[in-house]
Design a protein around this motif. Structure first.
Motif, PDB file in Angstrom:
ATOM      1  N   ARG A   1       0.832  -1.212   0.000  1.00 21.46           N
ATOM      2  CA  ARG A   1       0.000   0.000   0.000  1.00 21.46           C
ATOM      3  C   ARG A   1       0.865   1.259   0.000  1.00 21.46           C
TER       4      ARG A   1
ATOM      5  N   GLU B   1       1.133   4.328  -2.849  1.00 23.54           N
ATOM      6  CA  GLU B   1       1.024   5.753  -2.572  1.00 23.54           C
ATOM      7  C   GLU B   1       2.243   6.497  -3.107  1.00 23.54           C
TER       8      GLU B   1
ATOM      9  N   LYS C   1       1.877   6.843  -6.867  1.00 24.12           N
ATOM     10  CA  LYS C   1       0.914   7.906  -7.174  1.00 24.12           C
ATOM     11  C   LYS C   1       1.567   9.286  -7.084  1.00 24.12           C
TER      12      LYS C   1
ATOM     13  N   ALA D   1      -5.794   8.360  -8.808  1.00 27.55           N
ATOM     14  CA  ALA D   1      -6.360   7.524  -7.747  1.00 27.55           C
ATOM     15  C   ALA D   1      -7.210   6.379  -8.273  1.00 27.55           C
TER      16      ALA D   1
ATOM     17  N   ASP E   1      -7.241   3.165  -6.122  1.00 27.55           N
ATOM     18  CA  ASP E   1      -7.414   3.276  -4.675  1.00 27.55           C
ATOM     19  C   ASP E   1      -8.419   2.267  -4.126  1.00 27.55           C
TER      20      ASP E   1
END
Length: 280
Positions: free
Chosen positions: A193, A197, A200, A208, A211
């Motif tokens: 995770r 991030e 991104k 996103a 997500d």
């Protein structure tokens, strides 16, 4: 070279948001997908439902047995040429290029289909759909630019996940205790995770689109990516080796579909390595 006659030339309103709800499952501490077998299509690592409620009930039952589960929402499917496939109302909210890509993907399943090998089948259909879409968008540079960006992110997403799947596999097959495996699993998923991030922030300008996928991260969800992407690089290499001639590519893949799975994967691995050597 795709079998377009009598396919996707009619429209059906199915009065529901998706064509199928597809349930997949793996044990809590394994990446070995649970499979279900039918005489018509062989063994598949998912079980499809035409309504959401029974899919959710089935997934809940598997969770009670200790499985990680994932429910994929499917806009379209192919009957492999046995029946006349239609455009469905569940597909029509898509942009035109996305809809075209979907049709190319489903038509590809009618060209090549290896029993009991969804990774080969879906990766093949992805490669065909991407190449066909590039041709479909000739003369439409803005649409093509958007597609190239989406496919780049899709590739980066799949590449991001691969080492974490490998790390999980090593953990699950190690001799440590069940509790240590559970703690290790949580640590690896948390790290994935965080890596998403970072991707991104550094490469996607905050995009996103994945997500929601990461919100329900588990073994089954990780496997769902592998089904559609694990053999894409090897099949891309095979397509490049025939100078992007799709009929020749189909011919090679038809021969591959008739081979034992291990032999099929060995040939694909060799094809990819040869193309990489040529580029080097």
């Amino acid at each position: 070279g795709l079998p377009v006659k009598g396919q996707f030339d009619t429209y059906v309103d199915i009065h529901r948001p998706y064509a199928l709800w597809s349930v997949s499952a793996t044990p809590e501490l394994s990446l070995q997908a649970k499979s279900w077998c039918w005489w018509f299509v062989g063994c598949l690592a998912y079980r499809n439902y035409f309504a959401e409620a029974p899919a959710e009930a089935f997934a809940a039952g598997l969770q009670d047995q200790g499985y990680d589960t994932h429910i994929g929402k499917v806009a379209a499917y192919s009957t492999l040429g046995w029946f006349r496939d239609s455009m469905l109302s569940s597909q029509m909210a898509r942009r035109e290029p996305d809809l075209a890509e979907l049709v190319f993907h489903e038509l590809a399943h009618q060209v090549v289909y290896a029993r009991n090998d969804p990774v080969f089948n879906e990766s093949f259909a992805e490669v065909v759909a991407h190449e066909a879409l590039r041709r479909y968008l000739v003369g439409r540079p803005e649409d093509l630019k958007a597609v190239v960006l989406r496919l780049q992110r899709q590739h980066q997403f799949a590449e991001l996940i691969q080492p974490y799947r490998q790390e999980l596999h090593r953990l699950y097959t190690s001799p440590v205790s069940l509790e240590e495996k559970r703690l290790g699993k949580q640590r690896i998923l948390d790290s994935l995770r965080e890596a998403h991030e970072q991707l991104k922030r550094e490469s996607w300008d905050g995009y996103a689109g994945y997500d929601a996928w990461f919100a329900g991260l588990n073994n089954a969800r990780l496997n769902s990516v592998a089904v559609y992407h694990d053999l894409v690089p090897a099949l891309d290499a095979l397509l490049a080796s025939v100078s992007f001639d799709l009929p020749r590519f189909f011919e090679h893949c038809r021969r591959l579909q008739d081979l034992p799975k291990a032999e099929r994967y060995r040939i694909l691995s060799y094809s990819q390595s040869q193309v990489e050597l040529q580029h080097d």
